[in-house]
Write a protein that holds these residues in place. Structure first.
Motif, PDB file in Angstrom:
ATOM      1  N   UNK A  89      80.708  78.892  54.038  1.00 15.28           N
ATOM      2  CA  UNK A  89      80.122  78.375  52.812  1.00 15.28           C
ATOM      3  C   UNK A  89      79.859  79.539  51.861  1.00 15.28           C
ATOM      4  N   UNK A  90      79.844  79.289  50.560  1.00 11.83           N
ATOM      5  CA  UNK A  90      79.586  80.362  49.598  1.00 11.83           C
ATOM      6  C   UNK A  90      78.240  81.040  49.849  1.00 11.83           C
ATOM      7  N   UNK A  91      78.207  82.356  49.712  1.00 16.60           N
ATOM      8  CA  UNK A  91      76.965  83.100  49.917  1.00 16.60           C
ATOM      9  C   UNK A  91      75.876  82.625  48.965  1.00 16.60           C
ATOM     10  N   UNK A  92      76.279  82.259  47.734  1.00 17.46           N
ATOM     11  CA  UNK A  92      75.298  81.789  46.761  1.00 17.46           C
ATOM     12  C   UNK A  92      74.607  80.511  47.221  1.00 17.46           C
ATOM     13  N   UNK A  93      75.335  79.665  47.931  1.00 16.35           N
ATOM     14  CA  UNK A  93      74.763  78.433  48.456  1.00 16.35           C
ATOM     15  C   UNK A  93      73.743  78.748  49.548  1.00 16.35           C
ATOM     16  N   UNK A  94      74.074  79.685  50.413  1.00 14.64           N
ATOM     17  CA  UNK A  94      73.204  80.024  51.536  1.00 14.64           C
ATOM     18  C   UNK A  94      72.000  80.858  51.122  1.00 14.64           C
ATOM     19  N   UNK A  95      72.008  81.376  49.895  1.00 14.80           N
ATOM     20  CA  UNK A  95      70.836  82.110  49.412  1.00 14.80           C
ATOM     21  C   UNK A  95      69.774  81.185  48.823  1.00 14.80           C
ATOM     22  N   UNK A 100      63.438  74.998  48.489  1.00 17.52           N
ATOM     23  CA  UNK A 100      64.108  74.529  47.279  1.00 17.52           C
ATOM     24  C   UNK A 100      64.992  73.326  47.578  1.00 17.52           C
ATOM     25  N   UNK A 101      65.709  73.371  48.693  1.00 20.68           N
ATOM     26  CA  UNK A 101      66.602  72.269  49.035  1.00 20.68           C
ATOM     27  C   UNK A 101      65.799  71.065  49.523  1.00 20.68           C
ATOM     28  N   UNK A 102      64.807  71.296  50.387  1.00 18.34           N
ATOM     29  CA  UNK A 102      63.954  70.205  50.847  1.00 18.34           C
ATOM     30  C   UNK A 102      63.250  69.521  49.678  1.00 18.34           C
ATOM     31  N   UNK A 103      62.847  70.308  48.679  1.00 20.75           N
ATOM     32  CA  UNK A 103      62.059  69.789  47.566  1.00 20.75           C
ATOM     33  C   UNK A 103      62.864  69.375  46.360  1.00 20.75           C
ATOM     34  N   UNK A 104      64.209  69.374  46.465  1.00 17.87           N
ATOM     35  CA  UNK A 104      65.080  68.920  45.373  1.00 17.87           C
ATOM     36  C   UNK A 104      64.916  69.774  44.109  1.00 17.87           C
ATOM     37  N   UNK A 105      64.731  71.070  44.276  1.00 22.28           N
ATOM     38  CA  UNK A 105      64.648  71.978  43.126  1.00 22.28           C
ATOM     39  C   UNK A 105      65.621  73.145  43.331  1.00 22.28           C
ATOM     40  N   UNK A 106      66.790  72.853  43.861  1.00 27.33           N
ATOM     41  CA  UNK A 106      67.752  73.892  44.235  1.00 27.33           C
ATOM     42  C   UNK A 106      68.804  74.164  43.165  1.00 27.33           C
ATOM     43  N   UNK A 107      68.961  73.279  42.200  1.00 26.76           N
ATOM     44  CA  UNK A 107      70.050  73.381  41.237  1.00 26.76           C
ATOM     45  C   UNK A 107      71.299  72.646  41.675  1.00 26.76           C
ATOM     46  N   UNK A 108      71.290  72.089  42.891  1.00 28.32           N
ATOM     47  CA  UNK A 108      72.424  71.306  43.364  1.00 28.32           C
ATOM     48  C   UNK A 108      72.495  69.977  42.608  1.00 28.32           C
ATOM     49  N   UNK A 140      83.264  73.545  47.173  1.00 24.25           N
ATOM     50  CA  UNK A 140      83.691  73.457  45.781  1.00 24.25           C
ATOM     51  C   UNK A 140      82.671  72.773  44.875  1.00 24.25           C
ATOM     52  N   UNK A 141      81.466  72.562  45.376  1.00 26.96           N
ATOM     53  CA  UNK A 141      80.438  71.922  44.560  1.00 26.96           C
ATOM     54  C   UNK A 141      79.771  72.956  43.654  1.00 26.96           C
ATOM     55  N   UNK A 142      79.757  72.726  42.358  1.00 28.80           N
ATOM     56  CA  UNK A 142      79.059  73.658  41.455  1.00 28.80           C
ATOM     57  C   UNK A 142      77.561  73.374  41.447  1.00 28.80           C
ATOM     58  N   UNK A 143      76.780  74.393  41.218  1.00 26.51           N
ATOM     59  CA  UNK A 143      75.360  74.139  41.005  1.00 26.51           C
ATOM     60  C   UNK A 143      74.840  75.140  39.978  1.00 26.51           C
ATOM     61  N   UNK A 144      73.866  74.686  39.213  1.00 21.62           N
ATOM     62  CA  UNK A 144      73.377  75.479  38.098  1.00 21.62           C
ATOM     63  C   UNK A 144      72.301  76.473  38.491  1.00 21.62           C
ATOM     64  N   UNK A 145      72.031  77.406  37.588  1.00 28.55           N
ATOM     65  CA  UNK A 145      70.982  78.399  37.823  1.00 28.55           C
ATOM     66  C   UNK A 145      69.604  77.834  37.539  1.00 28.55           C
ATOM     67  N   UNK A 149      63.563  69.937  38.810  1.00 31.01           N
ATOM     68  CA  UNK A 149      63.248  68.866  39.757  1.00 31.01           C
ATOM     69  C   UNK A 149      64.301  67.776  39.607  1.00 31.01           C
ATOM     70  N   UNK A 150      65.336  67.824  40.462  1.00 28.43           N
ATOM     71  CA  UNK A 150      66.443  66.863  40.380  1.00 28.43           C
ATOM     72  C   UNK A 150      66.769  66.351  41.776  1.00 28.43           C
ATOM     73  N   UNK A 151      66.513  65.082  41.998  1.00 29.78           N
ATOM     74  CA  UNK A 151      66.752  64.478  43.311  1.00 29.78           C
ATOM     75  C   UNK A 151      68.218  64.636  43.698  1.00 29.78           C
ATOM     76  N   UNK A 152      68.485  65.210  44.877  1.00 30.50           N
ATOM     77  CA  UNK A 152      69.850  65.574  45.242  1.00 30.50           C
ATOM     78  C   UNK A 152      70.226  65.094  46.633  1.00 30.50           C
ATOM     79  N   UNK A 153      71.137  64.127  46.692  1.00 30.15           N
ATOM     80  CA  UNK A 153      71.754  63.757  47.965  1.00 30.15           C
ATOM     81  C   UNK A 153      72.519  64.939  48.554  1.00 30.15           C
ATOM     82  N   UNK A 154      73.151  65.724  47.670  1.00 32.73           N
ATOM     83  CA  UNK A 154      73.982  66.836  48.115  1.00 32.73           C
ATOM     84  C   UNK A 154      73.161  67.839  48.924  1.00 32.73           C
TER      85      UNK A 154
END
Length: 342
Positions: A89-95, A100-108, A140-145, A149-154
């Motif tokens: 997986x991309x290093x940026x994703x794993x950082x 952030x991911x649990x709380x839906x504030x990851x940019x995904x 290949x999923x893009x995510x923003x910087x 607070x954006x609810x994310x299934x991803x």
């Protein structure tokens, strides 16, 4: 004046007669008490609901917390700190940090299409195939910087993928080992089709869904993922929440979520969601946390008093999108709260 229980029964029966759903279950009580204060079901003999995104709060969230504790990490650890090594997986994703991911504030992004050209019902995918599909698309999923607070299934698909790869086992048996739980994923329940409450006709699969997960992405993964796939009866949800209360890890999970609820304004917590939105503002004076499910499911609880309310339905039977569910949920949880008194 009618009692809350009678008002609930009248409301649910009226909505069922109008065809908004064919089955509904409500329950209220306290997590530290064995018997519920109120319990009511209306519908056919089938009792097993597609719990949809309750999977995030009841499966993926607890398993992430279990993993962090085993690794002696806190929720601010980057995913890379506990992710297995045999992934690409991309290093940026794993950082991204775990909270952030649990709380839906990851940019995904909120959603991404994993199922296109992969929802082939002629042959159920193996877990290796399903995890391979997740990895391929996640790459290949893009995510923003901007980490808004954006609810994310991803995000929860990502967490489920990491959990399964790390444990080298599916989410369902792992959860069974970690916490005594009385329900499971539809592919693992092995119940007669008639035991499941239908969730409507799927134009993609060209059949009524009954005992098959409603979510297309989850279906493409074979019915199990970090964001959906959990099935269960109404009583099984409250039994599981009470099992969490009897477990030290479960108590830590409740407390971690409630701390974020008290200390921040964000809607996403650490597996749970804030319960003072338009769907549940009237339960526990807006001091609750819990989760919603797309199929028409929800639960909210107030940690300090241990009050809880559960509302399960198959509202998608009457159409994929309907704004009526918000108003119905508000009425239901107002009455569930009233059934518990001050």
């Amino acid at each position: 004046m009618a009692s809350p229980e009678l008002e609930l029964k009248n409301l649910l029966q009226a909505e069922r007669q109008q065809g908004y759903f064919t089955a509904a279950y409500v329950e209220s009580g306290k997590l530290d008490q064995a018997q519920p204060a109120l319990q009511y079901f209306t519908g056919p003999d089938a009792r097993i609901f597609d719990l949809a995104s309750l999977t995030k709060a009841l499966v993926t969230g607890p398993l992430v917390h279990i993993t962090l504790k085993a690794e002696n990490l806190d929720v601010k650890a980057p995913l890379a700190a506990w992710a297995p090594r045999d992934i690409s997986l991309p290093a940026s994703l794993l950082q991204l940090t775990t909270d952030e991911v649990l709380g839906h504030v990851s940019g995904l992004p909120a959603w991404w299409n994993f199922w296109m050209r992969h929802l082939d019902e002629r042959q159920k995918p193996t877990r290796a195939d399903a995890l391979g599909l997740m990895e391929k698309v996640l790459n290949r999923i893009p995510f923003g910087s901007e980490k808004k607070d954006l609810y994310s299934d991803v995000g929860y698909i990502l967490l489920g993928y990491l959990l399964e790869k790390k444990a080298k086992k599916s989410l369902k048996p792992w959860l069974s080992e970690a916490v005594s739980e009385p329900f499971g994923y539809a592919p693992d329940l092995n119940l007669p089709k008639e035991s499941y409450i239908p969730t409507g006709f799927c134009k993609i699969r060209e059949r009524e869904l009954r005992g098959e997960v409603h979510d297309e992405n989850c279906a493409a993964f074979g019915g199990i993922s970090g964001h959906a796939g959990l099935f269960g009866s109404g009583p099984s949800v409250s039994q599981y929440l009470k099992a969490l209360l009897r477990d030290s890890m479960g108590v830590q999970y409740f407390e971690a979520n409630d701390k974020v609820r008290r200390d921040t304004q964000r809607e996403g917590l650490l597996g749970f969601r804030r319960g003072n939105g338009v769907s549940a503002a009237l339960f526990a004076n807006g001091n609750s946390m819990g989760h919603l499910g797309f199929t028409g499911t929800a639960f909210w609880l107030e940690w300090s008093s241990k009050k809880y309310g559960i509302f399960l339905s198959n509202r998608v039977i009457s159409g994929r999108v309907s704004p009526r569910i918000t108003d119905i949920r508000r009425k239901v949880f107002q009455l569930l709260d009233a059934s518990l008194g001050p």
